[in-house]
Design an enzyme around this catalytic site. Structure first.
Site, PDB file in Angstrom:
ATOM      1  CE  LYS A   2      15.716  -6.752  -1.282  1.00  0.00           C
ATOM      2  NZ  LYS A   2      16.802  -5.813  -1.982  1.00  0.00           N
ATOM      3  N   PRO A  33      24.022 -15.209   0.721  1.00  0.00           N
ATOM      4  CG  PRO A  33      25.168 -13.523  -0.830  1.00  0.00           C
ATOM      5  CD  PRO A  33      24.093 -14.717  -0.873  1.00  0.00           C
ATOM      6  N   GLY A  67      24.250  -9.514   3.932  1.00  0.00           N
ATOM      7  CA  GLY A  67      24.680  -8.454   3.344  1.00  0.00           C
ATOM      8  C   GLY A  67      24.872  -8.128   2.068  1.00  0.00           C
ATOM      9  CG  LEU A  69      21.114 -11.373  -3.172  1.00  0.00           C
ATOM     10  CD1 LEU A  69      21.528 -12.971  -3.022  1.00  0.00           C
ATOM     11  CD2 LEU A  69      20.503 -10.897  -4.313  1.00  0.00           C
ATOM     12  N   GLY A 124      18.140 -11.303   2.197  1.00  0.00           N
ATOM     13  CA  GLY A 124      18.017 -12.840   3.062  1.00  0.00           C
ATOM     14  C   GLY A 124      17.342 -12.564   4.517  1.00  0.00           C
ATOM     15  CB  SER A 149      13.753  -8.720   4.650  1.00  0.00           C
ATOM     16  OG  SER A 149      14.435  -7.529   5.227  1.00  0.00           O
ATOM     17  CG  ASP A 190      13.922  -4.427   1.634  1.00  0.00           C
ATOM     18  OD1 ASP A 190      13.225  -3.455   1.386  1.00  0.00           O
ATOM     19  OD2 ASP A 190      14.880  -4.862   1.552  1.00  0.00           O
TER      20      ASP A 190
END
Length: 287
Positions: free
Chosen positions: A11, A97, A99, A102, A104, A106, A139
């Site tokens: 996201k 990646p 941290g 984006l 990832g 969640s 998120d």
């Protein structure tokens, strides 16, 4: 049931406004979430002998299994039925990646909640799964619900939105950002005036920004340098608390031209913004 694979998309926070701070220390936000047609994948492999148990095919580097949102999501969904449900191995192909802002982790948690709800035939509603997801992180619900959204509260109060589905160049500078450090900085803007929900970048785009960006630029020179470089080609912005940054482009080819000229030492990708999550699209095909 045979093994099946589901996407776990990235996201972007197309904007991130900090509008206040609650008594419990959490920040009140206004943000616009949009998914990308790029992310991780999780394969669900049913236990061949039908025995119960939730397993990872391989540990994720840098993440303790106890802290892994994938396992936490699976165990939360199973609850006290874990000993009765068919076993499964979760095989994660990581592309996002850690941290990077984006989402990832969640996204992985949401994919597990929806994927195991399908595999175990639990019949939980999206509202029920989103409520479980909120226990794992603010998120997670937007990934569970699967539609681009205007988020308020700590990001969990969601109103569906339809920002333009443009193309993005996403870059990851060579640094890792501590989210807690960013939100605890004295110089962080915490009083941005609230705005009403509106499609992103209609009218005056300057109203939309990331309130974490100034602090991140000061603390992480790599992010500052990357934003300065990408800003040559149009507006560039931080997503979440970073470290990833993004630029918006009207076509894939326009984004790829800039991608080819990126500075060395920076990783990233080109992807299209999508308002319906690829996870939900794939689940519809399975059912």
């Amino acid at each position: 049931m045979n093994a099946f694979t589901l996407p776990s998309p990235a996201k972007l926070n197309l904007c991130l406004h900090i509008v206040g701070r609650r008594p419990d220390g959490y920040h009140e936000l206004q943000t616009l979430f949009q998914f990308l047609d790029y992310g991780d994948e999780i394969t669900f492999v049913p236990a061949s002998d039908g025995r119960p148990g939730i397993h990872l095919a391989a540990s994720i580097p840098g993440v303790n299994d106890q802290d892994n949102l994938i396992l936490r999501a699976a165990r939360l969904l199973a609850g006290n039925q874990a000993a009765e449900l068919p076993g499964v191995t979760l095989d994660v192909a990581k592309r996002l990646p850690m941290g990077g802002g984006l989402g990832g982790g969640s996204s992985n948690a949401a994919t597990v909640l929806l994927g195991l709800n399908h595999y175990w035939q639990l019949g939980r509603s999206i509202d029920q799964l989103a409520e479980l997801g909120l226990q794992l992180g603010a998120d997670v619900p937007v990934f569970v619900r699967g539609h681009a959204a205007w988020g308020e509260g700590v990001g969990e109060q969601l109103t569906p939105a339809n920002p333009p589905q443009d193309w993005f160049l996403v870059l990851k500078p060579a640094c890792d950002i501590n989210t807690g450090k960013i939100f605890s900085e004295q110089g962080l803007t915490r009083n941005t005036p609230r705005i009403k929900i509106a499609p992103a970048f209609e009218g005056d785009a300057s109203r939309y920004r990331n309130d974490c960006e100034d602090v991140v630029r000061k603390l992480y020179p790599e992010v500052n340098q990357s934003l300065e470089w990408l800003s040559q080609f149009g507006p560039a912005r931080l997503t979440g608390t970073g470290a990833c940054i993004f630029g918006r482009f009207p076509t894939e080819s326009a984004a790829r031209i800039i991608w080819e000229s990126k500075p060395s030492g920076i990783t990233g990708f080109v992807a299209q913004g999508v308002n319906v999550s690829p996870l939900h699209t794939k689940l519809t095909e399975l059912t």
